[in-house]
Design an enzyme around this catalytic site. Structure first.
Site, mmCIF file in Angstrom:
data_model
loop_
_atom_site.group_PDB
_atom_site.id
_atom_site.type_symbol
_atom_site.label_atom_id
_atom_site.label_comp_id
_atom_site.label_asym_id
_atom_site.label_seq_id
_atom_site.Cartn_x
_atom_site.Cartn_y
_atom_site.Cartn_z
ATOM 1 N N ASN A 96 0.624 -1.317 -0.186
ATOM 2 C CA ASN A 96 0.107 -0.172 0.290
ATOM 3 C C ASN A 96 1.059 0.949 -0.253
ATOM 4 O O ASN A 96 1.402 1.051 0.675
ATOM 5 C CB ASN A 96 -1.305 0.185 1.220
ATOM 6 C CG ASN A 96 -1.530 0.932 1.281
ATOM 7 O OD1 ASN A 96 -1.612 2.070 0.454
ATOM 8 N ND2 ASN A 96 -2.228 1.343 2.910
ATOM 9 N N LYS B 201 0.205 4.848 -0.746
ATOM 10 C CA LYS B 201 -0.375 5.191 0.598
ATOM 11 C C LYS B 201 -0.101 6.876 -0.149
ATOM 12 O O LYS B 201 -0.245 6.421 -1.181
ATOM 13 C CB LYS B 201 0.114 5.736 1.459
ATOM 14 C CG LYS B 201 -0.491 4.267 2.279
ATOM 15 C CD LYS B 201 -0.016 4.757 4.123
ATOM 16 C CE LYS B 201 -0.365 2.558 4.909
ATOM 17 N NZ LYS B 201 0.086 3.429 6.554
ATOM 18 N N HIS C 66 -9.571 1.532 5.307
ATOM 19 C CA HIS C 66 -8.617 1.881 6.178
ATOM 20 C C HIS C 66 -8.704 2.332 7.394
ATOM 21 O O HIS C 66 -9.291 3.593 6.768
ATOM 22 C CB HIS C 66 -7.414 2.038 4.777
ATOM 23 C CG HIS C 66 -5.597 2.000 5.596
ATOM 24 N ND1 HIS C 66 -4.546 2.315 6.679
ATOM 25 C CD2 HIS C 66 -5.198 1.225 5.771
ATOM 26 C CE1 HIS C 66 -4.000 2.582 6.520
ATOM 27 N NE2 HIS C 66 -3.564 1.332 5.974
ATOM 28 N N GLU D 40 -6.462 4.876 7.943
ATOM 29 C CA GLU D 40 -6.124 6.359 7.456
ATOM 30 C C GLU D 40 -7.385 6.630 7.544
ATOM 31 O O GLU D 40 -7.453 7.842 6.884
ATOM 32 C CB GLU D 40 -5.159 5.890 6.889
ATOM 33 C CG GLU D 40 -3.489 5.822 7.616
ATOM 34 C CD GLU D 40 -2.506 6.261 6.983
ATOM 35 O OE1 GLU D 40 -2.673 5.419 5.816
ATOM 36 O OE2 GLU D 40 -1.950 4.988 7.713
ATOM 37 N N GLU E 107 -5.490 -4.802 10.702
ATOM 38 C CA GLU E 107 -4.582 -3.767 11.267
ATOM 39 C C GLU E 107 -4.940 -3.596 12.307
ATOM 40 O O GLU E 107 -5.668 -2.342 12.426
ATOM 41 C CB GLU E 107 -4.342 -3.221 9.911
ATOM 42 C CG GLU E 107 -4.069 -3.625 8.697
ATOM 43 C CD GLU E 107 -3.500 -2.599 7.087
ATOM 44 O OE1 GLU E 107 -2.382 -2.617 6.872
ATOM 45 O OE2 GLU E 107 -4.040 -1.621 7.315
ATOM 46 N N GLY F 187 3.118 1.923 11.434
ATOM 47 C CA GLY F 187 3.907 2.588 10.462
ATOM 48 C C GLY F 187 4.685 3.092 12.017
ATOM 49 O O GLY F 187 5.223 3.841 12.148
ATOM 50 N N SER G 91 3.141 -2.853 10.558
ATOM 51 C CA SER G 91 5.157 -2.582 10.488
ATOM 52 C C SER G 91 5.519 -4.079 10.186
ATOM 53 O O SER G 91 6.787 -4.616 10.507
ATOM 54 C CB SER G 91 5.539 -2.460 11.892
ATOM 55 O OG SER G 91 5.243 -0.230 12.206
HETATM 56 C C1 PEP Z 1 -0.955 0.099 6.492
HETATM 57 O O1 PEP Z 1 -1.030 1.071 6.435
HETATM 58 O O2 PEP Z 1 -1.349 -1.112 5.708
HETATM 59 C C2 PEP Z 1 0.464 -0.648 7.000
HETATM 60 C C3 PEP Z 1 0.262 -1.466 7.497
HETATM 61 O O3 PEP Z 1 1.101 0.219 7.032
HETATM 62 P P1 PEP Z 1 3.155 0.110 8.073
HETATM 63 O O4 PEP Z 1 3.870 -1.025 7.201
HETATM 64 O O5 PEP Z 1 3.633 1.102 7.327
HETATM 65 O O6 PEP Z 1 2.638 -0.289 9.048
#
Ligand code: PEP
Length: 253
Positions: free
Chosen positions: A10, A12, A93, A95, A164, A170, A210
């Protein structure tokens, strides 16, 4: 798992055309790891260009509007992203839920419109740290999924769930294997109840938060983990492919 592990990047709000070289490198290398299904979700502006580069990897979008067409300045609907070459869309998501106030009802409408446009859907869910610390993580996540899931059987074939935990996105923190397994098992039970065991088996449950090349092998070896949704580490072909290699090795183990 019945299906190949699914590793999805992803991007973003990152990437200009200069990122196409990363997409090309991911695509060429993915041809060596056929036991893994690899995909990226670039920003809207790059979907068509990445689609034209991609011989092996899937290309998707990070969101879509639930409407068909009309006066929605700045919005992009599911058939438009499909027309640009997307084969799937990430919906719900955290976000989008937090930054754009997206409700489960809106996410459900987006899922229905994406399926209608022939896309596959990755539905994201996950709890905050406060919810986890209060002991409510499982009921919170299952409610998110129940409220957003399409309620008819056939779409299970085109559905992926991404668990998630928000506190792991992040931040460099990941959930423990035990926590991931417990949540994924609860999600699987919900899918079994909703679609029946046979149809549910086609739905992969990804972990996101992460994921990096060094922790990917352990996460991907966790029971009920069908792959990973990767944010930061998907922005470089080198780190993203490190995760793909981990997935390929977990298939061979
Ligand atoms: C995400 O935003 O879907 C995600 C898992 O981000 P990150 O791997 O940076 O934690």
């Amino acid at each position: 798992m019945a299906e190949r592990p699914y590793i999805v990047g992803n991007w973003k709000m990152n990437g200009t055309r200069a990122m196409l070289s990363e997409a090309r490198a991911i695509d060429r290398a993915a041809q060596r790891y056929m036991k893994v299904e690899v995909a990226v979700a670039p920003p809207y502006t790059l979907i068509h260009a990445v689609h034209k580069e991609a011989e092996q990897i899937g290309v998707g979008a990070q969101d879509c509007h639930p409407g068909v067409e009309g006066a929605h300045t700045g919005d992009i609907n599911a058939s438009m992203i499909a027309d640009a070459g997307a084969k799937f869309v990430i919906l719900g998501h955290s976000e989008r839920r937090q930054g754009h106030g997206e409700s489960n009802e809106l996410i459900n409408a987006k899922i229905e419109s994406a399926l209608e446009a022939g896309l596959r859907v990755i539905l994201c869910c996950g709890e905050t740290l406060e919810t986890r610390d209060a002991g409510d993580a499982e009921s919170f996540v299952l409610n998110q999924i129940k409220a957003a899931l399409p309620l008819f059987g056939e779409p299970a074939e085109r559905l992926t769930i991404a668990y998630e935990p928000i506190w792991a996105i992040g931040t460099g923190r990941t959930a423990t294997s035990e926590d991931i397994e417990a949540m994924h098992r609860s999600i699987r039970e919900l899918l079994n109840e909703t679609y029946g065991e046979e149809a549910s088996a086609a739905v992969r449950i990804l972990y996101g938060g992460s994921v990096k090349p060094d922790n990917a092998p352990e996460i991907l070896a966790t029971p009920e983990v069908g792959g990973a949704l990767v944010g930061g580490a998907s922005l470089s072909a080198e780190t993203f492919l490190g995760i793909v290699v981990g997935a390929s090795e977990s298939e061979e183990a």
